[in-house]
Write a protein that holds these residues in place. Sequence first.
Motif, short mmCIF file in Angstrom:
data_model
loop_
_atom_site.label_atom_id
_atom_site.label_comp_id
_atom_site.label_asym_id
_atom_site.label_seq_id
_atom_site.Cartn_x
_atom_site.Cartn_y
_atom_site.Cartn_z
N ASP A 160 39.04 53.99 60.46
CA ASP A 160 40.20 53.42 59.94
C ASP A 160 39.99 52.10 59.09
OD1 ASP A 160 39.46 51.90 62.07
OD2 ASP A 160 41.44 51.92 63.02
N TYR A 161 39.01 51.23 59.46
CA TYR A 161 39.13 50.00 58.99
C TYR A 161 38.20 50.05 57.79
CZ TYR A 161 34.70 49.24 61.37
OH TYR A 161 33.16 49.66 61.59
N PHE A 162 37.33 50.81 57.63
CA PHE A 162 36.54 51.32 56.30
C PHE A 162 37.51 51.57 55.22
CE2 PHE A 162 32.04 52.16 56.61
CZ PHE A 162 31.69 51.09 57.50
N GLY A 163 38.52 52.65 55.67
CA GLY A 163 39.59 52.96 54.71
C GLY A 163 40.41 51.94 54.24
N GLU A 164 40.73 51.06 55.25
CA GLU A 164 41.49 49.89 54.73
C GLU A 164 40.99 48.92 54.03
OE1 GLU A 164 44.99 48.76 54.20
OE2 GLU A 164 45.05 50.23 55.85
N LEU A 165 39.77 48.62 54.47
CA LEU A 165 39.05 47.71 53.38
C LEU A 165 38.79 48.11 51.89
CD1 LEU A 165 36.76 45.23 53.55
CD2 LEU A 165 34.98 46.81 54.02
N LEU A 166 38.33 49.48 52.02
CA LEU A 166 38.40 49.97 50.82
C LEU A 166 39.76 50.00 49.81
CD1 LEU A 166 35.53 51.25 49.39
CD2 LEU A 166 35.32 50.73 51.68
N ARG A 167 40.34 50.44 50.59
CA ARG A 167 42.14 50.17 49.89
C ARG A 167 42.31 48.81 49.45
NH1 ARG A 167 44.13 53.78 53.05
NH2 ARG A 167 44.27 52.44 54.76
N GLN A 168 41.97 47.63 50.13
CA GLN A 168 42.15 46.45 49.86
C GLN A 168 41.31 46.02 48.69
OE1 GLN A 168 45.22 44.89 50.87
NE2 GLN A 168 45.57 46.95 51.59
N LYS A 169 40.02 45.99 48.94
CA LYS A 169 38.90 45.47 48.07
C LYS A 169 38.61 46.39 46.68
CE LYS A 169 38.01 41.82 50.57
NZ LYS A 169 36.77 41.47 50.75
N VAL A 170 39.06 47.50 46.50
CA VAL A 170 38.85 48.40 45.38
C VAL A 170 40.31 48.45 44.74
CG1 VAL A 170 38.10 50.37 44.23
CG2 VAL A 170 36.95 49.47 46.33
N PRO A 171 40.69 47.98 43.71
CA PRO A 171 42.05 47.63 43.29
C PRO A 171 42.41 48.84 42.40
CG PRO A 171 40.30 46.52 41.49
CD PRO A 171 39.52 46.92 42.80
N ALA A 202 26.04 48.51 38.52
CA ALA A 202 26.50 47.02 38.38
C ALA A 202 27.29 47.12 37.39
CB ALA A 202 25.50 45.88 38.40
N THR A 203 27.09 47.43 36.06
CA THR A 203 27.87 47.64 34.78
C THR A 203 29.39 48.28 35.36
OG1 THR A 203 25.81 47.57 33.61
CG2 THR A 203 27.87 48.34 32.65
N GLU A 204 29.15 49.31 35.83
CA GLU A 204 30.42 50.13 35.99
C GLU A 204 31.29 49.34 36.86
OE1 GLU A 204 32.95 53.64 35.56
OE2 GLU A 204 31.45 52.61 34.43
N ALA A 205 30.76 48.89 38.16
CA ALA A 205 31.21 48.13 39.18
C ALA A 205 32.08 46.99 38.61
CB ALA A 205 30.26 47.67 40.34
N VAL A 206 31.48 46.05 37.89
CA VAL A 206 31.99 44.94 37.30
C VAL A 206 33.28 45.34 36.31
CG1 VAL A 206 31.59 43.23 35.42
CG2 VAL A 206 29.91 43.79 37.16
N ARG A 207 33.14 46.56 35.69
CA ARG A 207 33.95 47.18 34.51
C ARG A 207 35.24 47.51 35.45
NH1 ARG A 207 36.15 51.62 32.59
NH2 ARG A 207 34.70 53.12 33.86
N ARG A 208 35.21 48.24 36.54
CA ARG A 208 36.10 48.71 37.49
C ARG A 208 36.85 47.62 38.30
NH1 ARG A 208 36.10 54.70 38.85
NH2 ARG A 208 35.37 55.70 37.08
N GLY A 209 36.06 46.15 38.15
CA GLY A 209 36.67 45.29 39.04
C GLY A 209 36.36 45.15 40.51
N VAL A 210 35.30 46.16 40.84
CA VAL A 210 34.82 46.15 42.20
C VAL A 210 33.90 45.05 42.69
CG1 VAL A 210 33.51 47.94 43.97
CG2 VAL A 210 35.12 48.74 42.21
N VAL A 211 33.10 44.40 41.59
CA VAL A 211 32.23 43.29 41.85
C VAL A 211 32.77 42.54 40.62
CG1 VAL A 211 30.49 44.54 42.93
CG2 VAL A 211 30.32 44.11 40.55
N ASP A 212 32.50 41.13 40.99
CA ASP A 212 32.61 40.09 40.12
C ASP A 212 31.55 39.82 39.08
OD1 ASP A 212 34.89 38.70 41.63
OD2 ASP A 212 33.44 39.15 43.24
N ALA A 213 30.41 40.04 39.38
CA ALA A 213 29.38 39.95 38.25
C ALA A 213 27.99 40.65 38.45
CB ALA A 213 28.89 38.32 38.25
N ALA A 214 27.54 40.82 37.27
CA ALA A 214 25.99 41.68 37.52
C ALA A 214 25.07 40.56 36.91
CB ALA A 214 26.14 42.78 36.49
N ALA A 215 23.95 40.45 37.57
CA ALA A 215 22.92 39.47 36.96
C ALA A 215 21.66 40.33 36.98
CB ALA A 215 22.62 38.47 38.57
N ASP A 216 21.12 39.55 35.83
CA ASP A 216 19.84 40.09 35.36
C ASP A 216 18.66 39.56 36.27
OD1 ASP A 216 21.06 41.54 33.36
OD2 ASP A 216 20.93 39.83 32.03
N GLY A 217 17.52 40.66 35.91
CA GLY A 217 16.32 40.03 36.87
C GLY A 217 16.24 40.73 38.18
#
Length: 239
Positions: free
Chosen positions: A140-151, A168-183
């Motif tokens: 249950d808490y997995f579902g709630e976490l994804l519901r709240q953190k994936v907009p 990372a590129t897709e995750a940033v575009r979709r607002g799931v993560v904040d930044a992609a770092a090179d290297g």
Amino acid sequence: MDTANMCTVERRGRVHLITLTGAGEHRLSPALISAIRAAVAASPGAGALVMAAEGKYFSNGFDQAWARTVPPHLHTTMSEGFRGLVADLLALPMPTVAAVTGHAAAAGCALALAHDSTVMRASRGFLYMSEVDAGIKIVDYFGELLRQKVPDAATRRDMLLRGDKMTATEAVRRGVVDAAADGGVDDVVAAAVAAAEGLAARGWDGEVVAEIRKAVWPAVWGKVKDYGTEAAAAARPRL
């Protein structure tokens, strides 16, 4: 089981850096979860927390190999221990940043998203909720976490019901993560530490940060709070 070598803790300026060590998959066994919780509990006095991992994986989820070696009634030890870890992060009196240095799958993906913000390695790794492919129900808490953190609802569908692996590129575009770092790994960790240091420099009251976090994600907090702090510590497995 000795947990001393499962993760390291160091202070970088005002940042409390936890690193899951070794070149393995960082599968979340009860022992590793306990080690991470102990590392999180060792953070008082820091201004922010960063969690990272060595090798090609951030975390490949729950330790299914461990689960196959114990009676079924012990399987909840893993899930409930992780519930306590999520509670620890939500109640932590400082900003938190996940440095997703490699693949983050299933519970490993949930671990990354349980932080306030996420920096992901651009050149390697993906976010992957593998349960639909593995034939495993989510708790249950997995579902709630994804519901709240994936907009975005379509993104949640693609992650949970299609098992899409997100770069990372897709995750940033979709607002799931904040930044992609090179290297490489060190570069991603440095970027996450820099982001965390910037947050620490704001000088916020940590207890206020924790209470606001609980208020922002009340449905998640409601499902994990009874497993946090002293109650969860008492319930941890004796390894």
